[in-house]
Design an enzyme around this catalytic site. Structure first.
Site, mmCIF file in Angstrom:
data_model
loop_
_atom_site.group_PDB
_atom_site.id
_atom_site.type_symbol
_atom_site.label_atom_id
_atom_site.label_comp_id
_atom_site.label_asym_id
_atom_site.label_seq_id
_atom_site.Cartn_x
_atom_site.Cartn_y
_atom_site.Cartn_z
ATOM 1 C CG ASN A 161 39.757 109.577 46.955
ATOM 2 O OD1 ASN A 161 40.252 109.862 48.052
ATOM 3 N ND2 ASN A 161 38.707 108.768 46.827
ATOM 4 C CE LYS A 191 40.005 105.321 46.403
ATOM 5 N NZ LYS A 191 39.441 104.133 45.783
ATOM 6 C CG HIS A 214 34.724 107.440 47.175
ATOM 7 N ND1 HIS A 214 34.900 106.105 47.428
ATOM 8 C CD2 HIS A 214 35.516 107.739 46.124
ATOM 9 C CE1 HIS A 214 35.779 105.622 46.558
ATOM 10 N NE2 HIS A 214 36.167 106.595 45.756
ATOM 11 C CD GLU A 241 37.077 103.316 48.376
ATOM 12 O OE1 GLU A 241 37.720 104.216 48.933
ATOM 13 O OE2 GLU A 241 37.405 102.839 47.269
ATOM 14 C CD GLU A 299 35.304 107.426 41.836
ATOM 15 O OE1 GLU A 299 36.455 107.635 41.458
ATOM 16 O OE2 GLU A 299 35.019 107.183 43.021
ATOM 17 N N GLY A 339 39.760 100.312 42.007
ATOM 18 C CA GLY A 339 40.824 99.542 42.640
ATOM 19 C C GLY A 339 40.943 98.122 42.107
ATOM 20 C CB SER A 380 41.092 100.996 37.044
ATOM 21 O OG SER A 380 40.812 100.145 38.151
HETATM 22 P P1 13P Z 1 41.298 103.673 41.603
HETATM 23 O O1 13P Z 1 41.795 104.724 40.621
HETATM 24 O O2 13P Z 1 42.352 103.184 42.521
HETATM 25 O O3 13P Z 1 40.531 102.610 40.917
HETATM 26 O O4 13P Z 1 40.244 104.443 42.560
HETATM 27 C C1 13P Z 1 39.241 105.177 41.998
HETATM 28 C C2 13P Z 1 38.569 105.966 43.072
HETATM 29 O O5 13P Z 1 37.859 105.424 43.884
HETATM 30 C C3 13P Z 1 38.823 107.402 43.126
HETATM 31 O O6 13P Z 1 37.944 108.031 44.006
#
Ligand code: 13P
Length: 251
Positions: free
Chosen positions: A10, A12, A95, A97, A167, A173, A213
């Site tokens: 992903n 983003k 997601h 976010e 997740e 992140g 992560s």
């Molecule tokens: P990270 O791998 O950067 O922690 O992000 C995970 C994520 O949100 C994937 O959709």
């Protein structure tokens, strides 16, 4: 039942078209897939055309990071499933976010899921608890509510293609990963809830990805867990070498 591993990136809000071209070209040139996983990348809307051109003829799947629930209309800035279908076969939904920054509720996500399935796109439905929820022992309650709300009104036969991504918000992140045991335990509970909602057969065949992560250093142990069927990778999917290593995890 064997479930084919699914490794997804992903991106983003990263990468313009030049960067997209560079990253995907590097990935394509060095692409090997020793685990025969399904591999997916989810660039921004603005890079989907570029991704499509570069990945033409490869097995790499292209996804969007979201969609709108309506097919068309006065929804400034939104992108619909019929529009996305020109570029993608899969759509990420819910997601964390999208939930926390843009306010997507389970009701909104449920509508988006309906649109995704109506257009024969494969949904990757994300669920996950915050740190506060985990610390107050609400993880399972939250995940169940997200599954019940997101999947409301659908029957098992509608959800044959469904992929779930677990997740934990506190691991996204942050560099903090759920321990393989923590992730396994939660995946097992999610699968059990899918069995309660639908059937054991459905639960056994539905893939549940872990996200938060994921990196070359922890992917092997995570993928070694019985109920972890793949990864949804953020940061490390932006580096060709790291993402290739993740795709080629060692069991
Ligand atoms: P990270 O791998 O950067 O922690 O992000 C995970 C994520 O949100 C994937 O959709």
């Amino acid at each position: 039942m064997t479930r084919r591993y699914f490794i997804a990136g992903n991106w983003k809000m990263h990468n313009n078209t030049t960067e997209t071209k560079e990253l995907l070209t590097a990935m394509k040139q060095n692409f090997q897939n020793i685990n025969d996983s399904e591999v997916m990348v989810a660039p921004s809307f603005t890079s989907l055309q570029t991704a499509k051109e570069i990945l033409e003829g490869t097995q790499i799947i292209i996804a969007s990071q979201d969609c709108h629930s309506e097919d068309k209309g006065a929804f400034t800035s939104a992108v619909s499933c019929p529009q996305l279908k020109e570029f993608v076969s899969h759509v990420i939904l819910g997601h964390s976010e999208r939930r926390s920054v843009f306010g997507d509720t389970d009701i909104v996500i449920n509508k988006k899921l309906k649109a995704t399935l109506a257009h024969q796109l494969v949904p990757v439905l994300c669920i996950g608890e915050t740190l506060q929820e985990r610390e107050s022992n609400k993880t399972l309650e939250i995940l169940k509510a997200q599954l019940d709300g997101g999947l409301a009104g659908f029957e098992e036969k509608d959800l044959e293609t469904l992929i779930i991504a677990y997740e934990p918000v506190w691991a996204i992140g942050t560099g903090k990963t759920a321990s393989p045991q923590q992730a396994q335990e939660t995946h097992e509970q999610v699968r059990k809830h899918l069995a309660d909602m639908y059937s054991q057969e459905f639960a056994d065949k539905t893939r549940i990805l872990y996200g938060g992560s994921v990196k070359p250093e922890n992917v092997d142990e995570l993928m070694g867990q019985t109920d972890i069927d793949g990864a949804l990778v953020g940061g490390k999917s932006l580096e060709a070498e790291s993402f290739l290593r993740i795709i080629n995890f060692k069991k």
